[in-house]
Design a protein around this motif. Structure first.
Motif, PDB file in Angstrom:
ATOM      1  N   LEU A 196      11.464  71.713  22.479  1.00 47.33           N
ATOM      2  CA  LEU A 196      12.836  71.117  22.783  1.00 47.33           C
ATOM      3  C   LEU A 196      13.426  70.486  20.932  1.00 47.33           C
ATOM      4  O   LEU A 196      14.724  70.662  20.691  1.00 47.33           O
ATOM      5  N   LEU A 197      12.272  70.099  20.996  1.00 49.86           N
ATOM      6  CA  LEU A 197      12.392  69.373  19.927  1.00 49.86           C
ATOM      7  C   LEU A 197      12.162  69.977  18.125  1.00 49.86           C
ATOM      8  O   LEU A 197      12.736  70.833  17.810  1.00 49.86           O
ATOM      9  N   GLY A 198      10.590  70.756  18.717  1.00 49.55           N
ATOM     10  CA  GLY A 198      11.053  72.368  17.421  1.00 49.55           C
ATOM     11  C   GLY A 198      10.008  71.064  16.079  1.00 49.55           C
ATOM     12  O   GLY A 198       9.981  70.520  15.751  1.00 49.55           O
ATOM     13  N   LEU A 236      12.867  59.670  15.442  1.00 50.86           N
ATOM     14  CA  LEU A 236      13.107  57.964  15.785  1.00 50.86           C
ATOM     15  C   LEU A 236      12.842  58.134  17.622  1.00 50.86           C
ATOM     16  O   LEU A 236      13.621  58.557  18.593  1.00 50.86           O
ATOM     17  N   GLU A 237      12.075  57.607  17.657  1.00 48.22           N
ATOM     18  CA  GLU A 237      11.243  57.249  19.227  1.00 48.22           C
ATOM     19  C   GLU A 237      12.055  56.778  19.732  1.00 48.22           C
ATOM     20  O   GLU A 237      11.281  55.289  19.598  1.00 48.22           O
ATOM     21  N   VAL A 279      19.224  59.248  10.905  1.00 50.38           N
ATOM     22  CA  VAL A 279      18.206  59.956  11.392  1.00 50.38           C
ATOM     23  C   VAL A 279      18.442  61.233  11.714  1.00 50.38           C
ATOM     24  O   VAL A 279      19.564  61.335  12.269  1.00 50.38           O
ATOM     25  N   PRO A 280      17.840  62.130  11.716  1.00 55.02           N
ATOM     26  CA  PRO A 280      18.266  63.674  11.426  1.00 55.02           C
ATOM     27  C   PRO A 280      17.788  64.016  13.047  1.00 55.02           C
ATOM     28  O   PRO A 280      17.831  64.753  14.130  1.00 55.02           O
ATOM     29  N   ALA A 281      17.123  63.284  13.899  1.00 51.30           N
ATOM     30  CA  ALA A 281      16.448  63.455  14.955  1.00 51.30           C
ATOM     31  C   ALA A 281      16.145  62.248  15.849  1.00 51.30           C
ATOM     32  O   ALA A 281      14.961  61.200  15.172  1.00 51.30           O
ATOM     33  N   ALA A 282      16.277  62.676  17.085  1.00 45.66           N
ATOM     34  CA  ALA A 282      15.285  61.010  18.201  1.00 45.66           C
ATOM     35  C   ALA A 282      15.594  61.216  19.377  1.00 45.66           C
ATOM     36  O   ALA A 282      15.752  62.354  19.650  1.00 45.66           O
ATOM     37  N   ILE A 283      14.262  60.993  19.518  1.00 50.16           N
ATOM     38  CA  ILE A 283      13.698  61.571  20.944  1.00 50.16           C
ATOM     39  C   ILE A 283      13.674  60.349  22.525  1.00 50.16           C
ATOM     40  O   ILE A 283      13.250  58.973  21.730  1.00 50.16           O
ATOM     41  N   GLY A 326      24.899  66.946  13.767  1.00 52.38           N
ATOM     42  CA  GLY A 326      24.593  68.500  14.085  1.00 52.38           C
ATOM     43  C   GLY A 326      22.626  67.450  14.807  1.00 52.38           C
ATOM     44  O   GLY A 326      22.103  68.211  13.952  1.00 52.38           O
ATOM     45  N   GLY A 327      22.484  66.436  14.532  1.00 49.24           N
ATOM     46  CA  GLY A 327      21.573  66.198  14.603  1.00 49.24           C
ATOM     47  C   GLY A 327      20.339  66.119  15.977  1.00 49.24           C
ATOM     48  O   GLY A 327      21.643  65.603  16.932  1.00 49.24           O
ATOM     49  N   VAL A 328      19.806  65.908  16.529  1.00 53.90           N
ATOM     50  CA  VAL A 328      19.065  66.766  17.671  1.00 53.90           C
ATOM     51  C   VAL A 328      18.377  65.059  18.626  1.00 53.90           C
ATOM     52  O   VAL A 328      18.045  64.257  17.542  1.00 53.90           O
TER      53      VAL A 328
END
Length: 227
Positions: A41-43, A50-51, A104-108, A133-135
């Protein structure tokens, strides 16, 4: 906050005993398949991931293997004591993330949302700091099959009692020795949880379930900030 104090008090147990019991001898190293879910899912990517609610930072290595630079935030200073050797961290309230808008481009959030009674506000903050558009990848306890209403003593025949339909916070659990009896858990029914993503401004892209049989333990969601 009570949740913060609870995790400060159990950080040593969490790192030395609880996490040790979660390790599997094969596969992705976790019986719940969390690494595989991050892969799917993150890939692969680059830049900061960012967690939110990073705890002791045990997922940082997997995120780094995917090409991202892991950065974590958590309220518990004792949990961050262990996390600092695994990723860059900051002690912060997830409802007030110490990052600029669109930075940030991604976070989980991995197995963390049930520790956050204000998860709708957390998702709004995640959307604020994500680039257009960030995931965002949510991996958490499955709302349908886990909770104070779910008796999992027989993994082949999970018994569901009244309580699923009510949003609540509780320390009740089907066992007397696990994490939830120590720190409690927040619960949202599945529609309410998914609507929280939409209300925050996220577009839902993919879903996955993992862990155990015949009923899953984990629900994962891949979402994206609307451009």
């Amino acid at each position: 906050m009570a949740v913060t104090a609870a995790y400060d008090e159990i950080a040593d147990w969490y790192e030395r005993e609880f996490l040790g019991a979660q390790q599997a001898p094969a596969g992705d190293g976790n019986p719940l398949g969390l690494g595989r879910l991050l892969d799917d899912l993150l890939g692969e990517g680059e830049g900061v991931c960012l967690e939110v609610g990073c705890g002791t930072g045990v997922h940082a290595a997997r995120v780094r293997e995917l090409g991202w630079t892991p950065v974590g935030v958590d309220l518990s200073s004792r949990m961050l004591h262990y996390a600092r050797g695994r990723l860059a961290v900051a002690r912060a309230d997830a409802e007030r993330l110490p990052l600029r808008d669109g930075s940030v481009p991604a976070a989980i959030a991995v197995m963390a949302h049930s520790d956050m009674p204000g998860y709708p506000a957390v998702l709004s903050e995640v959307v604020r700091v994500l680039r257009p558009g960030g995931v965002f990848v949510h991996i958490g306890i499955h709302p349908c099959y886990c909770g104070s209403f779910a008796d999992r003593r027989d993994p082949q025949a999970v018994v569901i009692s009244p309580g699923y339909l009510d949003s609540h916070w509780t320390k009740k659990s089907w066992n007397d020795h696990g994490l939830r009896v120590k720190v409690g858990a927040a619960h949202w029914p599945l529609p309410e949880l998914l609507n929280t993503f939409l209300d925050a401004g996220l577009t839902l892209e993919r879903f996955a379930e993992s862990g155990s049989s015949p009923t899953p333990i984990v629900l994962a969601v891949k979402a994206r900030k609307r451009a």
